[in-house]
Design a protein around this motif. Structure first.
Motif, PDB file in Angstrom:
ATOM      1  N   GLY A 198      42.435  40.779  38.807  1.00  0.00           N
ATOM      2  CA  GLY A 198      42.243  39.945  39.837  1.00  0.00           C
ATOM      3  C   GLY A 198      42.674  40.625  41.091  1.00  0.00           C
ATOM      4  O   GLY A 198      43.669  41.462  41.169  1.00  0.00           O
ATOM      5  N   TYR A 199      42.205  40.155  42.174  1.00  0.00           N
ATOM      6  CA  TYR A 199      42.838  40.707  43.415  1.00  0.00           C
ATOM      7  C   TYR A 199      42.249  39.746  44.621  1.00  0.00           C
ATOM      8  O   TYR A 199      41.407  38.791  44.319  1.00  0.00           O
ATOM      9  CB  TYR A 199      42.146  42.121  43.764  1.00  0.00           C
ATOM     10  N   MET A 200      42.918  40.000  45.794  1.00  0.00           N
ATOM     11  CA  MET A 200      42.339  39.112  47.076  1.00  0.00           C
ATOM     12  C   MET A 200      41.959  40.134  48.101  1.00  0.00           C
ATOM     13  O   MET A 200      42.612  41.127  48.352  1.00  0.00           O
ATOM     14  CB  MET A 200      43.603  38.179  47.595  1.00  0.00           C
ATOM     15  N   MET A 208      39.578  36.291  40.606  1.00  0.00           N
ATOM     16  CA  MET A 208      40.324  36.419  39.579  1.00  0.00           C
ATOM     17  C   MET A 208      39.567  36.923  38.133  1.00  0.00           C
ATOM     18  O   MET A 208      38.177  36.631  37.950  1.00  0.00           O
ATOM     19  CB  MET A 208      40.536  34.625  38.846  1.00  0.00           C
ATOM     20  N   GLY A 209      40.271  37.679  37.409  1.00  0.00           N
ATOM     21  CA  GLY A 209      39.856  38.386  36.302  1.00  0.00           C
ATOM     22  C   GLY A 209      38.900  39.565  36.518  1.00  0.00           C
ATOM     23  O   GLY A 209      38.365  40.185  35.747  1.00  0.00           O
ATOM     24  N   SER A 210      38.735  39.819  37.520  1.00  0.00           N
ATOM     25  CA  SER A 210      37.973  41.113  38.146  1.00  0.00           C
ATOM     26  C   SER A 210      38.782  42.233  38.199  1.00  0.00           C
ATOM     27  O   SER A 210      40.099  42.083  38.616  1.00  0.00           O
ATOM     28  CB  SER A 210      37.510  40.607  39.596  1.00  0.00           C
ATOM     29  N   HIS A 211      38.308  43.211  38.189  1.00  0.00           N
ATOM     30  CA  HIS A 211      38.905  44.528  38.144  1.00  0.00           C
ATOM     31  C   HIS A 211      38.399  45.508  39.185  1.00  0.00           C
ATOM     32  O   HIS A 211      37.249  45.562  39.269  1.00  0.00           O
ATOM     33  CB  HIS A 211      38.705  45.426  36.637  1.00  0.00           C
TER      34      HIS A 211
END
Length: 283
Positions: A198-200, A208-211
Motif C-alpha cells: 500500500g501507499y499514499m 491499500m494492498g497495492s505494490h
C-alpha cells in the motif's frame, strides 16, 4: 524484492598503478524488441575509471531455472574500462558494460546463469514523477564497503526515504537526494521506489494492498562534512581503504534521475545497435 536482489552485481576492479576498488552495477535489457534485446550492466563512470581489470560474479541457475544458492561463476576482463560505453553527457556519471557475448558464450558452454535484468519500463516518466511526494520510501541495493554474501552472491539491501522530490532537478541537475548513507562500494546502486502492501499519493489518496516498484535513480555520490564544518558533495568512493575521520558522511546520498538511463540506452544503440542481439527476460 526477492527478484531485485538478483538484479545487481558486485564490480571489482584492479586499477592502473595498483590498488583494488569495488562498486555496484545492475542488469538491464536495452533496446527491447520482442524477445530480443541488448543486455548490459549499468554502473557509474567513476566505478570503471582507470580500471585495468574488471571482474564480477553471476549466480548459476538450477534445472528449474531458479538461483542455485552457493553456486556462482566469476567473469574477468582485461581492459575493462575500454569495453564500457559511457553516457554521452560528461556531466552524467553513467556507463554500460554490454554482456551479450558473455551470455551467448555461457549458453554455448552449457553454463546456466541466473540474473534478473530490469526493463526500461520500470523507469517512471516526468508526469508520473510529478505525482510523487517529496518523501517516498526507497530501497537501495548494492555493496557498501564491498560487503556481500560471497557464498551466495547476494547484495546488501538498505531502506530510506527521498530527501528531495524525485521529480525536481536538485540544484538544476537531473538528480535528487536520498536519506541513505553513502559508503565506498555503493556507487552504481539502483535506487527503487518501493511501496509494498500500500501507499499514499501526493493528493492523499490511499491505495491499500497495492505494490509499486519503480527504478527512481542510480546512486553516485554523497554529502560529507569535514572536521572544520564544511559540507561537500563528493562522488561515492570505490577504493576499499580507510576514510580519514575528518571526512564524515552525513547519510545524504545523491542519485541520478533514472531518466538519464534512457540517454545511456540511446548511446548503446548508437554504438552496438547493428550487432547481433540476445534473447532476454526481465522484471
Amino acid at each position: 524484492m526477492e527478484q531485485l536482489t538478483h538484479s545487481t552485481v558486485r564490480i571489482e576492479t584492479e586499477l592502473r598503478g595498483g590498488g583494488v576498488s569495488t562498486g555496484t552495477g545492475f542488469f538491464m535489457n536495452f533496446m527491447r524488441n520482442g524477445n530480443n534485446c541488448v543486455p548490459v550492466i549499468v554502473t557509474n563512470k567513476h566505478v570503471i575509471r582507470n580500471s585495468e581489470v574488471g571482474r564480477f560474479h553471476v549466480t548459476l541457475a538450477t534445472d528449474a531455472g531458479l538461483p542455485s544458492r552457493g553456486q556462482h561463476q566469476q567473469f574477468q576482463f582485461p581492459g575493462f574500462e575500454g569495453m564500457c560505453i559511457n553516457h554521452p553527457d560528461p556531466a552524467v556519471d553513467l556507463a554500460a558494460f554490454p554482456i551479450g557475448p558473455i551470455l551467448n558464450d555461457a549458453q554455448q558452454r552449457g553454463v546456466p546463469l541466473f540474473y534478473v535484468p530490469l526493463d526500461v519500463s520500470l523507469i517512471p516518466g516526468e508526469e508520473e514523477r510529478e505525482g510523487y511526494s517529496s518523501m517516498e520510501d526507497v530501497v537501495m541495493i548494492g555493496y557498501p564497503n564491498g560487503i556481500w554474501d560471497e557464498v551466495n552472491n547476494l547484495p546488501i539491501i538498505r531502506k530510506g526515504i527521498t530527501a528531495s522530490h524525485p521529480g525536481v532537478a536538485w540544484n538544476g541537475k537531473r538528480e535528487f537526494l536520498t536519506d541513505i548513507a553513502s559508503f565506498p562500494g555503493s556507487s552504481g546502486s539502483p535506487v527503487f521506489l518501493a511501496n509494498l502492501g500500500g501507499y499514499m499519493d501526493k493528493a492523499g489518496n490511499t491505495f491499500m494492498g497495492s505494490h509499486r516498484i519503480r527504478l527512481l535513480g542510480v546512486h553516485y555520490a554523497g554529502a560529507l562534512h569535514t572536521a572544520s564544518g564544511q559540507i561537500r558533495i563528493v562522488t561515492a568512493p570505490t577504493s576499499n581503504v580507510p576514510v580519514p575521520i575528518t571526512q564524515i558522511p552525513n547519510n545524504i546520498g545523491v542519485a541520478i534521475n533514472s531518466l538519464e538511463v534512457l540517454g545511456l540506452e540511446r548511446e548503446v544503440e548508437r554504438m552496438v545497435g547493428g550487432h547481433k542481439q540476445t534473447d532476454g527476460a526481465s522484471v
